[in-house]
Motif scaffolding. Structure first.
Motif, mmCIF file in Angstrom:
data_model
loop_
_atom_site.group_PDB
_atom_site.id
_atom_site.type_symbol
_atom_site.label_atom_id
_atom_site.label_comp_id
_atom_site.label_asym_id
_atom_site.label_seq_id
_atom_site.Cartn_x
_atom_site.Cartn_y
_atom_site.Cartn_z
ATOM 1 N N VAL A 1 0.847 -1.201 0.000
ATOM 2 C CA VAL A 1 0.000 0.000 0.000
ATOM 3 C C VAL A 1 0.878 1.245 0.000
ATOM 4 C CG1 VAL A 1 -1.667 1.351 1.348
ATOM 5 C CG2 VAL A 1 -2.011 -1.118 1.026
ATOM 6 N N ILE A 2 1.914 1.256 0.827
ATOM 7 C CA ILE A 2 2.822 2.403 0.840
ATOM 8 C C ILE A 2 3.463 2.574 -0.528
ATOM 9 C CG2 ILE A 2 5.022 3.270 1.760
ATOM 10 C CD1 ILE A 2 4.138 2.132 4.491
ATOM 11 N N ASN B 1 -1.838 11.463 -4.300
ATOM 12 C CA ASN B 1 -2.907 10.896 -3.485
ATOM 13 C C ASN B 1 -3.709 9.929 -4.331
ATOM 14 O OD1 ASN B 1 -5.005 12.487 -4.867
ATOM 15 N ND2 ASN B 1 -4.058 14.202 -3.816
ATOM 16 N N MET B 2 -4.397 9.026 -3.659
ATOM 17 C CA MET B 2 -5.190 8.017 -4.369
ATOM 18 C C MET B 2 -6.517 7.813 -3.645
ATOM 19 S SD MET B 2 -2.394 5.073 -5.301
ATOM 20 C CE MET B 2 -3.144 4.348 -6.752
ATOM 21 N N ARG B 3 -7.501 7.490 -4.431
ATOM 22 C CA ARG B 3 -8.785 7.102 -3.871
ATOM 23 C C ARG B 3 -8.760 5.599 -3.621
ATOM 24 N NH1 ARG B 3 -13.507 10.150 -6.989
ATOM 25 N NH2 ARG B 3 -14.622 9.325 -5.200
ATOM 26 N N PHE B 4 -9.708 5.142 -2.829
ATOM 27 C CA PHE B 4 -9.763 3.732 -2.449
ATOM 28 C C PHE B 4 -9.784 2.823 -3.676
ATOM 29 C CE2 PHE B 4 -11.720 -0.195 -1.094
ATOM 30 C CZ PHE B 4 -11.151 -0.431 0.144
ATOM 31 N N GLY B 5 -10.630 3.146 -4.634
ATOM 32 C CA GLY B 5 -10.745 2.315 -5.836
ATOM 33 C C GLY B 5 -9.451 2.251 -6.634
ATOM 34 N N GLU B 6 -8.723 3.359 -6.678
ATOM 35 C CA GLU B 6 -7.430 3.380 -7.367
ATOM 36 C C GLU B 6 -6.428 2.463 -6.669
ATOM 37 O OE1 GLU B 6 -6.836 7.767 -9.192
ATOM 38 O OE2 GLU B 6 -7.137 7.692 -7.008
ATOM 39 N N ILE C 1 -3.474 -2.799 -6.454
ATOM 40 C CA ILE C 1 -3.135 -4.049 -5.757
ATOM 41 C C ILE C 1 -4.330 -4.988 -5.929
ATOM 42 C CG2 ILE C 1 -2.340 -5.075 -3.590
ATOM 43 C CD1 ILE C 1 -1.763 -2.159 -2.635
ATOM 44 N N PRO C 2 -4.471 -5.602 -7.099
ATOM 45 C CA PRO C 2 -5.699 -6.322 -7.431
ATOM 46 C C PRO C 2 -6.002 -7.536 -6.556
ATOM 47 C CG PRO C 2 -4.045 -6.638 -9.141
ATOM 48 C CD PRO C 2 -3.507 -5.630 -8.190
ATOM 49 N N ASP C 3 -4.997 -8.137 -5.915
ATOM 50 C CA ASP C 3 -5.277 -9.332 -5.121
ATOM 51 C C ASP C 3 -5.596 -9.041 -3.655
ATOM 52 O OD1 ASP C 3 -2.581 -8.542 -5.061
ATOM 53 O OD2 ASP C 3 -1.880 -10.533 -4.492
ATOM 54 N N ILE C 4 -5.680 -7.775 -3.271
ATOM 55 C CA ILE C 4 -6.079 -7.427 -1.899
ATOM 56 C C ILE C 4 -7.600 -7.315 -1.855
ATOM 57 C CG2 ILE C 4 -5.882 -4.918 -2.196
ATOM 58 C CD1 ILE C 4 -4.777 -4.776 0.678
ATOM 59 N N LYS D 1 -11.864 -5.616 2.306
ATOM 60 C CA LYS D 1 -11.750 -5.592 3.766
ATOM 61 C C LYS D 1 -10.297 -5.401 4.194
ATOM 62 C CE LYS D 1 -12.486 -8.186 7.964
ATOM 63 N NZ LYS D 1 -12.975 -9.385 8.604
ATOM 64 N N MET D 2 -9.366 -6.133 3.591
ATOM 65 C CA MET D 2 -7.958 -6.029 3.987
ATOM 66 C C MET D 2 -7.378 -4.669 3.615
ATOM 67 S SD MET D 2 -7.106 -8.389 5.913
ATOM 68 C CE MET D 2 -5.518 -7.646 6.145
ATOM 69 N N LEU D 3 -7.810 -4.105 2.490
ATOM 70 C CA LEU D 3 -7.350 -2.766 2.135
ATOM 71 C C LEU D 3 -7.843 -1.757 3.165
ATOM 72 C CD1 LEU D 3 -5.850 -0.835 0.323
ATOM 73 C CD2 LEU D 3 -7.857 -0.786 -1.196
ATOM 74 N N THR D 4 -9.083 -1.886 3.582
ATOM 75 C CA THR D 4 -9.639 -0.999 4.601
ATOM 76 C C THR D 4 -8.872 -1.130 5.909
ATOM 77 O OG1 THR D 4 -11.842 -1.104 3.613
ATOM 78 C CG2 THR D 4 -11.723 -0.435 5.925
ATOM 79 N N VAL D 5 -8.635 -2.364 6.361
ATOM 80 C CA VAL D 5 -7.912 -2.601 7.614
ATOM 81 C C VAL D 5 -6.490 -2.056 7.520
ATOM 82 C CG1 VAL D 5 -6.917 -4.432 9.069
ATOM 83 C CG2 VAL D 5 -9.304 -4.583 8.323
#
Length: 124
Positions: free
Chosen positions: A31-32, A40-45, A50-53, A56-60
């Motif tokens: 993510v870093i 900056n990036m939005r959540f969807g970007e 990182i297509p295999d995340i 939920k794990m991206l949020t956490v």
């Protein structure tokens, strides 16, 4: 090196142990790294980067990075709300070390894979 310094790394209160336990999960460094690609990036970007995340794990992961001061989350009062993530100065100061690890991995990955294959043949 003083032997007590080595033993301190096993102490649950040791700073390196504390930081590594948070940063060495499966997703934080990715993510870093993804956030270094733009201001900056939005959540969807981030999810597309990182297509295999999982969502939920991206949020956490983002929440953990935000809690530790590596990421800022900005909510814009629009309809629908727009949320952007950005690296902090702390994360940017860490990135050269992450980049060194990435370069080391690129240089050594073929040999590591070969060693894994050799080990696998021995255990089969």
């Amino acid at each position: 090196m003083d032997r007590t310094m080595i033993l301190d790394a096993y102490d649950p209160q040791c700073p390196i142990r504390n930081i590594l336990s948070r940063m060495s999960d499966k997703w934080s460094l990715l993510v870093i790294y993804a956030l270094t690609q733009t201001d900056n990036m939005r959540f969807g970007e981030l999810k597309r980067a990182i297509p295999d995340i999982s969502q939920k794990m991206l949020t956490v992961t983002l929440r953990t990075l935000e809690e530790d001061g590596f990421v800022t989350r900005t909510i814009y009062p629009e309809v629908p709300p727009r949320v952007e993530y950005r690296l902090t100065a702390r994360a940017l100061s860490l990135f050269p070390h992450i980049q060194s690890l990435i370069l080391w991995a690129k240089e050594n990955m073929a040999d590591i894979i070969d060693d894994r294959k050799k080990r696998q043949r021995i255990t089969d």
